[in-house]
Motif scaffolding. Sequence first.
Motif, PDB file in Angstrom:
ATOM      1  N   ARG A 179     -10.974 -27.553 -18.970  1.00  0.00           N
ATOM      2  CA  ARG A 179     -11.826 -26.450 -18.979  1.00  0.00           C
ATOM      3  C   ARG A 179     -12.450 -26.062 -17.780  1.00  0.00           C
ATOM      4  N   PRO A 180     -12.723 -24.687 -17.225  1.00  0.00           N
ATOM      5  CA  PRO A 180     -13.267 -24.701 -16.069  1.00  0.00           C
ATOM      6  C   PRO A 180     -14.553 -25.428 -15.567  1.00  0.00           C
ATOM      7  N   ILE A 181     -15.331 -25.771 -16.456  1.00  0.00           N
ATOM      8  CA  ILE A 181     -16.558 -26.342 -16.443  1.00  0.00           C
ATOM      9  C   ILE A 181     -16.637 -27.882 -16.496  1.00  0.00           C
ATOM     10  N   ALA A 182     -15.404 -28.331 -16.849  1.00  0.00           N
ATOM     11  CA  ALA A 182     -15.314 -29.930 -16.930  1.00  0.00           C
ATOM     12  C   ALA A 182     -15.503 -30.584 -15.664  1.00  0.00           C
ATOM     13  N   PRO A 183     -16.074 -31.684 -15.693  1.00  0.00           N
ATOM     14  CA  PRO A 183     -16.164 -32.513 -14.406  1.00  0.00           C
ATOM     15  C   PRO A 183     -15.033 -33.144 -13.852  1.00  0.00           C
ATOM     16  N   THR A 184     -14.121 -33.480 -14.718  1.00  0.00           N
ATOM     17  CA  THR A 184     -12.721 -34.011 -14.313  1.00  0.00           C
ATOM     18  C   THR A 184     -11.884 -33.002 -14.565  1.00  0.00           C
ATOM     19  N   ARG A 185     -11.152 -32.529 -13.234  1.00  0.00           N
ATOM     20  CA  ARG A 185     -10.257 -31.373 -13.322  1.00  0.00           C
ATOM     21  C   ARG A 185      -8.947 -31.982 -13.363  1.00  0.00           C
ATOM     22  N   ARG A 186      -8.038 -31.575 -14.352  1.00  0.00           N
ATOM     23  CA  ARG A 186      -6.675 -32.179 -14.677  1.00  0.00           C
ATOM     24  C   ARG A 186      -5.774 -30.806 -15.154  1.00  0.00           C
ATOM     25  N   ILE A 187      -4.537 -31.081 -14.898  1.00  0.00           N
ATOM     26  CA  ILE A 187      -3.509 -30.088 -15.250  1.00  0.00           C
ATOM     27  C   ILE A 187      -2.245 -30.920 -15.572  1.00  0.00           C
ATOM     28  N   ALA A 188      -1.435 -30.300 -16.573  1.00  0.00           N
ATOM     29  CA  ALA A 188      -0.113 -30.914 -17.079  1.00  0.00           C
ATOM     30  C   ALA A 188       0.701 -29.608 -17.270  1.00  0.00           C
ATOM     31  N   ILE A 189       2.052 -29.783 -17.225  1.00  0.00           N
ATOM     32  CA  ILE A 189       2.911 -28.750 -17.396  1.00  0.00           C
ATOM     33  C   ILE A 189       3.531 -28.808 -18.786  1.00  0.00           C
ATOM     34  N   GLY A 190       3.559 -27.929 -19.834  1.00  0.00           N
ATOM     35  CA  GLY A 190       4.160 -28.042 -21.071  1.00  0.00           C
ATOM     36  C   GLY A 190       5.289 -27.232 -21.178  1.00  0.00           C
ATOM     37  N   ARG A 191       5.549 -26.534 -22.031  1.00  0.00           N
ATOM     38  CA  ARG A 191       7.098 -25.722 -22.131  1.00  0.00           C
ATOM     39  C   ARG A 191       7.185 -25.014 -20.875  1.00  0.00           C
ATOM     40  N   ALA A 192       8.408 -25.217 -20.362  1.00  0.00           N
ATOM     41  CA  ALA A 192       8.887 -24.541 -19.078  1.00  0.00           C
ATOM     42  C   ALA A 192      10.238 -24.188 -19.153  1.00  0.00           C
ATOM     43  N   TRP A 193      10.060 -22.627 -19.684  1.00  0.00           N
ATOM     44  CA  TRP A 193      11.657 -22.051 -20.024  1.00  0.00           C
ATOM     45  C   TRP A 193      11.712 -20.997 -18.881  1.00  0.00           C
ATOM     46  N   LEU A 194      12.435 -21.548 -17.873  1.00  0.00           N
ATOM     47  CA  LEU A 194      12.722 -20.886 -16.636  1.00  0.00           C
ATOM     48  C   LEU A 194      14.074 -20.755 -16.230  1.00  0.00           C
ATOM     49  N   PRO A 195      14.830 -19.744 -16.935  1.00  0.00           N
ATOM     50  CA  PRO A 195      16.302 -19.697 -16.532  1.00  0.00           C
ATOM     51  C   PRO A 195      16.388 -19.154 -15.131  1.00  0.00           C
ATOM     52  N   GLY A 196      17.350 -19.866 -14.413  1.00  0.00           N
ATOM     53  CA  GLY A 196      18.145 -19.331 -13.145  1.00  0.00           C
ATOM     54  C   GLY A 196      18.852 -18.371 -13.113  1.00  0.00           C
ATOM     55  N   SER A 197      19.375 -18.034 -11.984  1.00  0.00           N
ATOM     56  CA  SER A 197      20.254 -16.871 -11.915  1.00  0.00           C
ATOM     57  C   SER A 197      21.891 -17.427 -12.271  1.00  0.00           C
ATOM     58  N   GLN A 198      22.617 -16.675 -13.140  1.00  0.00           N
ATOM     59  CA  GLN A 198      23.755 -17.455 -13.353  1.00  0.00           C
ATOM     60  C   GLN A 198      24.589 -17.911 -12.248  1.00  0.00           C
ATOM     61  N   ASP A 199      24.708 -16.957 -10.874  1.00  0.00           N
ATOM     62  CA  ASP A 199      25.338 -17.904  -9.879  1.00  0.00           C
ATOM     63  C   ASP A 199      24.761 -18.616  -8.970  1.00  0.00           C
ATOM     64  N   GLY A 200      23.339 -18.904  -9.164  1.00  0.00           N
ATOM     65  CA  GLY A 200      22.579 -19.724  -8.480  1.00  0.00           C
ATOM     66  C   GLY A 200      21.996 -19.040  -7.156  1.00  0.00           C
ATOM     67  N   ALA A 201      22.378 -17.807  -6.964  1.00  0.00           N
ATOM     68  CA  ALA A 201      21.984 -17.244  -5.783  1.00  0.00           C
ATOM     69  C   ALA A 201      20.784 -16.154  -5.922  1.00  0.00           C
ATOM     70  N   GLY A 202      19.534 -16.490  -6.283  1.00  0.00           N
ATOM     71  CA  GLY A 202      18.425 -15.462  -6.506  1.00  0.00           C
ATOM     72  C   GLY A 202      17.611 -16.569  -7.818  1.00  0.00           C
ATOM     73  N   PRO A 203      16.405 -15.915  -8.072  1.00  0.00           N
ATOM     74  CA  PRO A 203      15.354 -16.723  -8.473  1.00  0.00           C
ATOM     75  C   PRO A 203      15.677 -16.745  -9.923  1.00  0.00           C
ATOM     76  N   GLY A 204      16.360 -16.002 -10.667  1.00  0.00           N
ATOM     77  CA  GLY A 204      16.550 -15.750 -12.115  1.00  0.00           C
ATOM     78  C   GLY A 204      15.373 -15.355 -12.772  1.00  0.00           C
ATOM     79  N   PHE A 205      15.319 -15.099 -13.992  1.00  0.00           N
ATOM     80  CA  PHE A 205      13.974 -14.811 -14.661  1.00  0.00           C
ATOM     81  C   PHE A 205      12.931 -15.849 -14.579  1.00  0.00           C
ATOM     82  N   GLY A 206      13.300 -17.295 -14.579  1.00  0.00           N
ATOM     83  CA  GLY A 206      12.291 -18.195 -14.153  1.00  0.00           C
ATOM     84  C   GLY A 206      11.642 -17.950 -13.190  1.00  0.00           C
ATOM     85  N   GLY A 207      12.340 -17.848 -12.005  1.00  0.00           N
ATOM     86  CA  GLY A 207      11.790 -17.644 -10.760  1.00  0.00           C
ATOM     87  C   GLY A 207      10.794 -16.547 -10.593  1.00  0.00           C
ATOM     88  N   LEU A 208      11.287 -15.367 -11.105  1.00  0.00           N
ATOM     89  CA  LEU A 208      10.464 -14.097 -11.278  1.00  0.00           C
ATOM     90  C   LEU A 208       9.130 -14.296 -11.891  1.00  0.00           C
TER      91      LEU A 208
END
Length: 242
Positions: free
Chosen positions: A12-41
Amino acid sequence: MLLAELETFHSRPIAPTRRIAIGRAWLPGSQDGAGPGFGGLLLGGVCARFGPELSGDLLGEVVQLVHELEQGQSVAQPRLRHRLQQDRVGLTRSRQRLYGSRPGSLLDELSCEFDSSRATPSQLVLGAAYAAGSAAPQVRGEALRAVRRGLAWRGEVGLALFSYLASGQASPRPARVVADPVGWALETLGFDREVEMPAEAAVRRGFREALRVAHPDLGAAEAEAADRIAELSEARRILLAL
């Protein structure tokens, strides 16, 4: 239709100890690998939306983090006063999503849904950077590039941003970037090219100072900020690679 999604767990923003973790990351790349894909966007969109709310110093820290992730370096903790961890117990979840009308949506059919009611801009930008850095090897480079471009953007999250994230061209680049990259980089960061090459610490310091001047919060024109911040980042990359 949901095209990409990122979950960020954070204290929480007011918490004295600041922590972060990554959960579900569904980030499709481009089919040809040349571009950010929807995930990068999506990741670039998150950074474009919340990056302008960071101070010049914090923005510089994020750009430095992205550089380290691009180079495959070990990332020291904490960053932006937050410690990255795997455990999500006791943390709050925020979701960021990219939608389109169909799987092959055009750029002008895309829209982002930002969930920022329980998170700070620092937490959301950090989440995007770390998610890009932990993406699959075949899409990681493009994802991090989209994050860097998003951090440089100053404007609405829409077609113009998505086009910039996909191409990297907000406006034409000077020919000198190709003809004399070192000389261009020195002048861009305010160094005299006739003097000996600056040390790494001086390059980083010059980058941070120039970044503060380029930040819209200090009076720089928003229309020019994206190009200027992108130029500063590229100049630093050139000089640190020598």
